[in-house]
Design a protein around this motif. Structure first.
Motif, mmCIF file in Angstrom:
data_model
loop_
_atom_site.group_PDB
_atom_site.id
_atom_site.type_symbol
_atom_site.label_atom_id
_atom_site.label_comp_id
_atom_site.label_asym_id
_atom_site.label_seq_id
_atom_site.Cartn_x
_atom_site.Cartn_y
_atom_site.Cartn_z
ATOM 1 N N LEU A 98 0.821 -1.207 0.000
ATOM 2 C CA LEU A 98 0.000 0.000 0.000
ATOM 3 C C LEU A 98 0.857 1.260 0.000
ATOM 4 C CD1 LEU A 98 -2.794 -1.086 2.494
ATOM 5 C CD2 LEU A 98 -3.059 -0.653 0.046
ATOM 6 N N VAL A 99 1.954 1.230 0.738
ATOM 7 C CA VAL A 99 2.856 2.381 0.738
ATOM 8 C C VAL A 99 3.445 2.591 -0.651
ATOM 9 C CG1 VAL A 99 5.084 3.218 1.598
ATOM 10 C CG2 VAL A 99 3.411 2.260 3.197
ATOM 11 N N TRP A 100 3.839 1.502 -1.288
ATOM 12 C CA TRP A 100 4.373 1.599 -2.654
ATOM 13 C C TRP A 100 3.337 2.178 -3.607
ATOM 14 C CZ3 TRP A 100 2.592 -1.024 -7.024
ATOM 15 C CH2 TRP A 100 3.379 -0.839 -8.171
ATOM 16 N N SER A 101 2.085 1.733 -3.489
ATOM 17 C CA SER A 101 1.032 2.246 -4.376
ATOM 18 C C SER A 101 0.773 3.722 -4.118
ATOM 19 C CB SER A 101 -0.257 1.440 -4.200
ATOM 20 O OG SER A 101 -0.894 1.740 -2.973
ATOM 21 N N ALA A 102 0.873 4.130 -2.843
ATOM 22 C CA ALA A 102 0.655 5.543 -2.511
ATOM 23 C C ALA A 102 1.753 6.417 -3.111
ATOM 24 C CB ALA A 102 0.599 5.723 -0.996
ATOM 25 N N VAL A 103 2.998 5.982 -2.989
ATOM 26 C CA VAL A 103 4.119 6.733 -3.562
ATOM 27 C C VAL A 103 3.973 6.821 -5.077
ATOM 28 C CG1 VAL A 103 6.615 6.748 -3.914
ATOM 29 C CG2 VAL A 103 5.672 6.178 -1.665
ATOM 30 N N ARG A 104 3.565 5.719 -5.678
ATOM 31 C CA ARG A 104 3.376 5.696 -7.132
ATOM 32 C C ARG A 104 2.286 6.674 -7.562
ATOM 33 N NH1 ARG A 104 0.456 0.475 -8.905
ATOM 34 N NH2 ARG A 104 -1.151 1.695 -7.833
ATOM 35 N N ASP A 105 1.227 6.790 -6.736
ATOM 36 C CA ASP A 105 0.100 7.661 -7.073
ATOM 37 C C ASP A 105 0.254 9.083 -6.530
ATOM 38 O OD1 ASP A 105 -1.018 5.449 -8.260
ATOM 39 O OD2 ASP A 105 -2.331 4.960 -6.572
ATOM 40 N N TRP A 106 1.422 9.397 -5.965
ATOM 41 C CA TRP A 106 1.670 10.711 -5.393
ATOM 42 C C TRP A 106 0.667 11.052 -4.294
ATOM 43 C CZ3 TRP A 106 6.114 13.119 -6.740
ATOM 44 C CH2 TRP A 106 6.744 12.689 -7.907
ATOM 45 N N VAL A 107 0.411 10.064 -3.443
ATOM 46 C CA VAL A 107 -0.466 10.240 -2.291
ATOM 47 C C VAL A 107 0.362 9.996 -1.035
ATOM 48 C CG1 VAL A 107 -2.484 9.338 -1.057
ATOM 49 C CG2 VAL A 107 -2.514 9.486 -3.557
ATOM 50 N N ALA A 108 0.142 10.785 -0.007
ATOM 51 C CA ALA A 108 0.850 10.592 1.258
ATOM 52 C C ALA A 108 0.550 9.192 1.794
ATOM 53 C CB ALA A 108 0.430 11.647 2.269
ATOM 54 N N PRO A 109 1.565 8.359 2.022
ATOM 55 C CA PRO A 109 1.327 6.981 2.470
ATOM 56 C C PRO A 109 0.452 6.870 3.706
ATOM 57 C CG PRO A 109 3.609 7.224 1.799
ATOM 58 C CD PRO A 109 3.007 8.602 1.775
ATOM 59 N N LEU A 110 0.678 7.732 4.708
ATOM 60 C CA LEU A 110 -0.133 7.660 5.921
ATOM 61 C C LEU A 110 -1.601 7.942 5.637
ATOM 62 C CD1 LEU A 110 2.025 9.305 8.750
ATOM 63 C CD2 LEU A 110 1.240 6.939 8.613
#
Length: 238
Positions: free
Chosen positions: A89-101
């Motif tokens: 999920l953290v990887w997907s957030a970084v990929r989508d330019w979304v804050a991981p938290l």
């Protein structure tokens, strides 16, 4: 041969939060992306890592045997699996330019509901075990009535998920919300494991890891609350 108990567990574990997402929509994904779309990859990554961890600890020689790896019922380490799912999920957030938290907190309430439904699905597996009780359920093949610990754990996690969703919607610090959710799930597993049947008198590995996670997450939550900036707090000069 199809394991209908495990199949039903997966159906309710994914199906209920997918339906609930109609009332608890995800805010870090664009429509029509739903819970099932975003949960499958992390869930299967967690399942694979959790199963491999069990094999590595119990029988390293079986790693590489497809038949042994696929026997999910023989053990999956919960917290290593959670860590793997969080990593995806953290990887997907970084990929989508979304804050991981922010993404993790967005998914946490529905993921907690999914886990709760898996615990409640003990009804479809081998039965809901627990201590002997005059009020409860009788697992298949037994003559005694037992308190259904799995169902009680499910209710507790559902309550924690509702609280997590409310504090998330209130705009609380995502780190605090996430740590609070982790403490809640770990504490439920820690307490529930006391009454679940197991071989031997000592703590099971799953029980011990839940205790460790409860302590570490609780300490992290306390530290985060202690150092959290107190915005708007008047100073002595004021």
């Amino acid at each position: 041969m199809i394991d209908y108990g495990l199949l039903m567990s997966m159906i309710v574990g994914f199906g209920v939060p997918t339906l609930l997402a109609n009332w608890w929509p995800l805010s870090t994904y664009d429509e029509p992306v739903g819970f099932l779309d975003v949960a499958l990859a992390p869930a299967f990554a967690g399942l694979a890592v959790g199963r491999l961890t069990t094999l590595a600890l119990d029988d390293p020689s079986s790693i590489g045997s497809v038949s042994d790896m696929l026997i999910i019922r023989s053990g999956v380490e919960f917290w290593p699996g959670v860590a793997a799912a969080v990593g995806v999920l953290v990887w997907s957030a970084v990929r989508d330019w979304v804050a991981p938290l922010v993404r993790l907190v967005d998914l946490a309430p529905l993921a907690m509901i999914g886990y709760a439904m898996y615990e409640a699905a003990c009804l479809f597996r081998d039965g809901c075990f627990g201590p002997d009780s005059s009020l409860g359920l009788r697992p298949p093949g037994l003559s005694t009535t037992m308190l259904p610990v799995g169902l009680l754990m499910a209710l507790a996690v559902v309550a924690a998920a509702i609280v997590t969703r409310r504090v998330r919607d209130r705009g609380d610090d995502p780190l605090l919300v996430l740590l609070g959710a982790g403490v809640a799930v770990a504490a439920v597993r820690t307490v529930g494991s006391v009454w679940l049947p197991h071989v031997g008198d000592g703590l099971t590995r799953q029980h011990m890891t839940s205790i460790v996670v409860t302590v570490l997450a609780g300490a992290a939550l306390a530290a985060a609350v202690a150092i959290r900036p107190r915005i708007g707090t008047p100073t002595a000069s004021q």
